[in-house]
Design a protein around this motif. Sequence first.
Motif, short mmCIF file in Angstrom:
data_model
loop_
_atom_site.label_atom_id
_atom_site.label_comp_id
_atom_site.label_asym_id
_atom_site.label_seq_id
_atom_site.Cartn_x
_atom_site.Cartn_y
_atom_site.Cartn_z
N ASN A 97 2.25 -22.94 -17.68
CA ASN A 97 1.06 -22.08 -17.61
C ASN A 97 1.35 -20.63 -18.00
OD1 ASN A 97 2.66 -21.44 -15.39
ND2 ASN A 97 0.92 -21.07 -14.02
N ASN A 129 -4.05 -26.90 -27.82
CA ASN A 129 -5.24 -27.13 -28.65
C ASN A 129 -5.23 -26.17 -29.84
OD1 ASN A 129 -7.76 -27.48 -29.77
ND2 ASN A 129 -8.91 -26.92 -27.94
N ASP A 179 -4.30 -35.52 -16.49
CA ASP A 179 -3.98 -34.29 -15.76
C ASP A 179 -4.04 -34.52 -14.25
OD1 ASP A 179 -3.51 -32.48 -17.88
OD2 ASP A 179 -5.65 -32.35 -18.28
N ASP A 212 -5.90 -26.51 -22.31
CA ASP A 212 -6.63 -27.72 -21.95
C ASP A 212 -6.63 -28.69 -23.13
OD1 ASP A 212 -8.20 -29.59 -20.70
OD2 ASP A 212 -10.08 -28.50 -21.02
N THR A 248 -1.03 -32.88 -12.23
CA THR A 248 -0.60 -31.54 -12.64
C THR A 248 -0.83 -30.49 -11.57
OG1 THR A 248 -2.74 -31.14 -13.70
CG2 THR A 248 -0.99 -32.04 -15.09
N LYS A 264 2.97 -28.13 -16.92
CA LYS A 264 1.73 -28.81 -17.27
C LYS A 264 2.04 -29.91 -18.28
CE LYS A 264 -0.98 -26.95 -20.47
NZ LYS A 264 -0.54 -27.63 -21.71
N GLU A 291 -7.63 -20.50 -22.28
CA GLU A 291 -8.06 -21.64 -21.46
C GLU A 291 -8.23 -22.89 -22.32
OE1 GLU A 291 -8.59 -17.96 -19.46
OE2 GLU A 291 -9.41 -18.61 -21.40
N GLU A 292 -8.84 -22.74 -23.49
CA GLU A 292 -9.01 -23.88 -24.39
C GLU A 292 -7.66 -24.37 -24.91
OE1 GLU A 292 -13.43 -22.79 -26.27
OE2 GLU A 292 -11.61 -22.50 -27.46
N THR A 352 -4.58 -32.01 -23.10
CA THR A 352 -3.88 -33.25 -22.80
C THR A 352 -4.50 -34.42 -23.56
OG1 THR A 352 -3.33 -32.43 -20.59
CG2 THR A 352 -3.12 -34.80 -20.96
#
Length: 426
Positions: free
Chosen positions: A137, A192, A211, A203, A214, A187, A199-200, A205
């Motif tokens: 993270n 992406n 997830d 996210d 996690t 994580k 944030e995008e 996976t």
Amino acid sequence: MRVKKMLQTLVIITTTTIMVSGCFAGIQDNREDDEREVERIRLTTQLGPRPFYLVDDMDEGELKQELQECSQKKKFKKSDFSIGHRGAAMQFPEHTKESYVAAARMGAGILECDVTFTKDRELVCRHSQCDLHTTTNILATPLAAKCSQPFVPAEIDPNTGEVITPASARCCTSDITLEEFKTLQGKMDAGNRAATTVEEYLDATPSWRTDLYTGNGTLMTHAESIVLFKQLGAKMTPELKSPSVDMPYQGDYTQQDYAQQMIDEYKAAGVKPKHVFAQSFNLDDVLYWINHEPRFGKQAVYLDGSNDPDQAKQTIDMMSYLAEQGVNYLAPAMWALVTAENGEIVPSEYAIAARAHGIDLITWTLERSGLLASGGGWYYQSISDVTDNDGDMLVLLDVLAQDVGIKGIFSDWPATVTFYANCKGL
């Protein structure tokens, strides 16, 4: 008279108990001195439903029938044939305490810490020196400011929605100190490339992973992994990762210093060399261990990074040299060890050559390809024509174990391999 006999019996029992207790105390003292024993974490091997789902998905045949009968076993045991690849990375954040414990629960007898180093030259478990932006993270923390390359959002065509320039970031363990590294949380490994926000980007996976696990992703130093693996009763296969920084690092930290530091941490922890399978894609690292740490070098593993058949042929051509140099273990990807003939999976020229040179084989990585209906992707490239369902991975595993004769296999979900190993007595 009866009371007197009872008292005599009580004295004998008490004396015997004291003597036995003293013997065991002495044994315990010796074990602590010799092996630096740690308190063991007792786990019962649990496979969950996946291996049995894969058996049900197999094409009809003798192997399927045999594995179906084996499914009725009430108890499965851990196996050194089953190697936890970065732990249990299919569903747990890789190289975290939680991932390692999950792999041990699934019966992995050997666990892997990929080894790299921090800014202050401390060894930690990460698959790459510069993967923190996809495996932790860090981008969502103040430490993002220390990344080699901060997050840059994707440039999106406003009319078509297509990605013009993908999102990017580069965060390395060598960007931060060990103390800072330990504040991060693991994580699932993904980024992406179409993201316009952090944030995008985080996210991402894949759909065939999850997830769900996690919530806790405890990062580990290499030394901490050694203690944990000892507690779990597992053997260890650390991989010395290629540095992403120029070596010598900071002017005086050489590749040889790095290779030696990794071995020194096992020696400091009192781990027996026979419980360690040190790995590297860098042949010089393997030869360094063979020549300077022969007890560890005896079962050092040369990882073959061949990406296609032409590169695999180059490895075949150098097998005589490897054997002469004392390389006893070679580990290519699964596809290099098999080929398809008349609709069947059979050992490849590579596998046959390694056996002829007396080199033992380990391979990677099962359960890392998602659904196999479309041929299995890179790991199945040599047998894609005969791969069309998830059960085919057990057919491949059977050929690797019985016909190729591998000594072990890395898996992102060790339960699958543990199940097979128990059924076959491996």
